[in-house]
Design an enzyme around this catalytic site. Structure first.
Site, PDB file in Angstrom:
ATOM      1  N   HIS A 110       0.846  -1.196   0.000  1.00  0.00           N
ATOM      2  CA  HIS A 110       0.000   0.000   0.000  1.00  0.00           C
ATOM      3  C   HIS A 110       0.877   1.239   0.000  1.00  0.00           C
ATOM      4  O   HIS A 110       2.052   1.208   0.384  1.00  0.00           O
ATOM      5  CB  HIS A 110      -0.948  -0.001   1.208  1.00  0.00           C
ATOM      6  CG  HIS A 110      -0.270   0.365   2.510  1.00  0.00           C
ATOM      7  ND1 HIS A 110      -0.223   1.649   2.997  1.00  0.00           N
ATOM      8  CD2 HIS A 110       0.383  -0.405   3.422  1.00  0.00           C
ATOM      9  CE1 HIS A 110       0.429   1.663   4.151  1.00  0.00           C
ATOM     10  NE2 HIS A 110       0.810   0.430   4.431  1.00  0.00           N
ATOM     11  N   CYS A 111       0.285   2.345  -0.458  1.00  0.00           N
ATOM     12  CA  CYS A 111       0.963   3.638  -0.406  1.00  0.00           C
ATOM     13  C   CYS A 111       0.152   4.548   0.499  1.00  0.00           C
ATOM     14  O   CYS A 111      -0.564   4.079   1.388  1.00  0.00           O
ATOM     15  CB  CYS A 111       1.143   4.219  -1.802  1.00  0.00           C
ATOM     16  SG  CYS A 111      -0.406   4.551  -2.653  1.00  0.00           S
ATOM     17  N   ALA A 112       0.229   5.841   0.283  1.00  0.00           N
ATOM     18  CA  ALA A 112      -0.453   6.776   1.179  1.00  0.00           C
ATOM     19  C   ALA A 112      -1.957   6.674   1.078  1.00  0.00           C
ATOM     20  O   ALA A 112      -2.679   6.943   2.041  1.00  0.00           O
ATOM     21  CB  ALA A 112      -0.007   8.203   0.872  1.00  0.00           C
TER      22      ALA A 112
END
Length: 621
Positions: free
Chosen positions: A27-29
């Protein structure tokens, strides 16, 4: 009502086609990033209707579910628990997604992944090797000094042990243990083996199972011959090693895995390398060399022209060092007047790659590309072309082709001019020390290098996105209003051109899935506080920040598109989570050139993430 993270994760998983269809997850932000084996098995419409999922799209082989700042990490944790998958990095997902690309693309990418990290070693050794050899030829007395012996050792180390460096890099790319990869590389150039460059002098053979035969094949026959200067057999061997190691880790009990897996991996890889991989490659290599020897004797210089064009391809394949066998044979043959007629061909090919690389250095407006191209061109002019080929020309392709054309024409001229050399092992500028006719040789190099240079200047055009814009000086925090809401104004956080959300080069942000959005095409790498408030979140890679105004406006500032893949390189933060901020405070810094070099857009995305708590939102664009 708060989102049920577990339920969200379970529903996402239920629409992905099963665990076997998920190669990796990270996942990212704002997004859950999934590498999917077969995208046709994914029910995209159902995913879009999952509570908590604000949008779904596919990009660069990844399925991305946008969930939102401060929420995606909780959903991700539950997703791992539901699926039983292990936590992965963005690089893991990116690699898994790349595995679904067509085979030719995967092969090119793999070679790049192996060679790019080792370029500094190749550049340094190539430059020093060319200079030391030139000094030794120009001053024969220098070749007998301790200084020469020491500098020669330092300069040729990377090439003498190239299989080890390649093996370590390949093990990293294939996911194997890099130290086992180093063992395989060392094994292929072990001191008990005859140096591969001396194969013409003969070598011994081991018969592991006596002389048992199947037809003409002797079971367990191992040629005691090293693989100095080779690349492809090393990469193949390490690929097999990595596959074997991973399989053993899956089946060997944990209590004995520590010593059983490495021992078995190395032993099996050794058998495969010396009984199968090495001999097959050597056979193919023999055919290539025999064809080359026939070609350079074809009349009217046509064969030499062909070899002048093909030579850099053999460099890419790692076959070029074995041409020393042909050169030694030419010097020993009265049929060729005891002259090395191959050297002018190799010299033309090498100098053409120099000309192409030099043209890139002259034409590029990217300072990082120029920094690589200048020393690489110098190395190529001294006969060491790997830095120019792998670091510049092949990467950009058109300069590589221009070099092939220049090399072909230069080699043709050398052949019809009956150029030859009295030794082998040096090309380019150091070749003046062994060439039979320096004046004609000068013309050959001018033709090869000049044509390659001119063609590159004409046919290669730099991608505008690779040209970093100059950073303006003396800018202050912008005063322009980005949003007007019932809870106060939000200023534009970055100096630059404000663009509407529809022009943001990302389908999720352009659709304003997370909330009202604008984009900013920055003119400097600084993010300023657009109001008085608090830092609510900073993503670890510092490419995104969440802030909340004292009046209750929640904002996400995301620098660039897909820049999470840069793993923080080129980004910096001047604040920490929980810090109080005032309008105009410097929040983040980012290197626009670094982002462009990595192949991403540097558009800064500004999103109001709590639109439901606000009324009468007006945007600047």
């Amino acid at each position: 009502m708060a989102l049920d993270y577990r339920k969200c994760a379970e529903e996402i998983y239920s629409h992905l086609g099963g665990k076997d269809n998920i190669a990796s997850a990270a996942h990212c932000a704002t997004r859950l990033r999934l590498a999917i084996v077969d995208i046709d098995k994914v029910d995209t419409k159902a995913l879009e209707n999952v509570e908590g999922v604000q949008g779904v799209f596919s990009s660069n082989g990844q399925l991305q579910c946008i969930i939102g700042t401060g929420t995606v990490n909780h959903v991700y944790d539950e997703f791992l628990a539901v699926t039983g998958l292990s936590a992965a990095t963005k690089d893991d997902v990116k690699a898994a997604a790349a595995a679904n690309q067509p085979l030719p693309q995967r092969m090119v990418k793999t070679l790049g992944d192996v060679f790019v990290p080792i370029l500094p070693a190749i550049v340094a050794s190539g430059l020093m090797m060319g200079l030391v050899e030139a000094l030794a030829k120009a001053m024969p007395g220098f070749g007998a000094t301790d200084w020469f012996a020491f500098l020669d050792m330092v300069s040729n180390t990377a090439f003498a042990y190239l299989p080890v460096i390649v093996a370590v890099s390949a093990a990293r790319v294939f996911g194997g243990n890099i130290f086992l990869g180093a063992v395989v590389g060392l094994l292929m150039i072990h001191s008990n083996l005859t140096n591969g460059w001396n194969a013409a002098n003969g070598y011994k053979v081991w018969y592991l199972f006596g002389h048992a035969r199947i037809g003409d094949y002797v079971l367990g026959q191992i040629n005691q011959l090293g693989y100095q200067g080779h690349v492809i057999p090393v990469i193949i061997a390490v690929w097999f090693m990595s596959k074997i190691e991973k399989k053993l880790h899956d089946v060997v009990p944990a209590v004995v895995d520590l010593f059983v897996t490495p021992l078995t991996t190395v032993l099996v890889t050794a058998f495969l390398t010396f009984i199968v991989i090495g001999p097959i490659f050597s056979t193919l290599e023999t055919y290539v060399l025999q064809a080359a020897q026939v070609l350079i004797t074809v009349g009217a210089g046509i064969g030499s022209a062909v070899m002048g064009a093909v030579y850099p391809i053999t460099v890419v394949a790692g076959l070029h060092h074995m041409y020393n066998v042909i050169e030694a044979g030419l010097l020993a043959s009265k049929d060729f007047g005891n002259l090395n007629i191959w050297m002018p061909i190799a010299s033309a090919a090498n100098f053409a790659q120099f000309g192409a690389c030099l043209a890139v250095a002259v034409k590029t407006k990217n300072p990082k590309m120029r920094t690589v191209a200048i020393p690489s061109a110098l190395s190529a002019s001294l006969g060491i072309t790997e830095p120019a080929i792998f670091g510049v020309n092949l990467r950009l392709m058109k300069p590589f082709i221009a070099g092939m054309i220049g090399g072909a024409i230069g080699a043709w001229f050398g052949a019809i001019s009956k150029l030859g050399a009295s030794a082998y092992g040096v090309t380019g500028i150091p070749g003046y020390l062994t060439i039979t006719n320096p004046a004609v040789y000068t013309i050959e190099l001018a033709i090869a290098g000049g044509i390659a240079f001119a063609l590159t200047m004409v046919i290669w055009h730099e991608d505008p996105d690779d040209i970093p814009a100059a950073e303006p000086e003396g800018l202050e925090a912008p005063k322009e209003v980005a949003f007007t809401t019932d809870k106060g104004e939000v200023l534009v956080p970055v100096n630059g051109k404000v663009v509407p959300a529809s022009e943001i080069p990302d389908p999720m942000f352009s659709a304003e899935t997370m909330g009202p959005s604008i984009g900013v095409e920055p003119v400097e790498g600084k993010v300023y506080a657009p109001f008085n408030g608090t830092v609510s979140m900073i993503f670890p890679t510092k490419h995104a920040i969440g802030i909340q105004s004292d009046d209750g406006v929640e904002l996400l500032i995301h620098v660039g598109v897909d820049t999470v893949n840069m793993e923080g390189k080129g980004f910096g933060a001047n604040v920490e989570q929980g810090d109080k901020i005032s309008t105009g405070d410097l929040l983040l810094t980012f290197d626009r050139a670094e982002i462009k070099q990595a192949g991403y857009s540097d558009t800064v995305v500004v999103v109001i993430t709590n639109k439901d708590a606000l009324t009468d939102i007006k945007k600047a664009a």
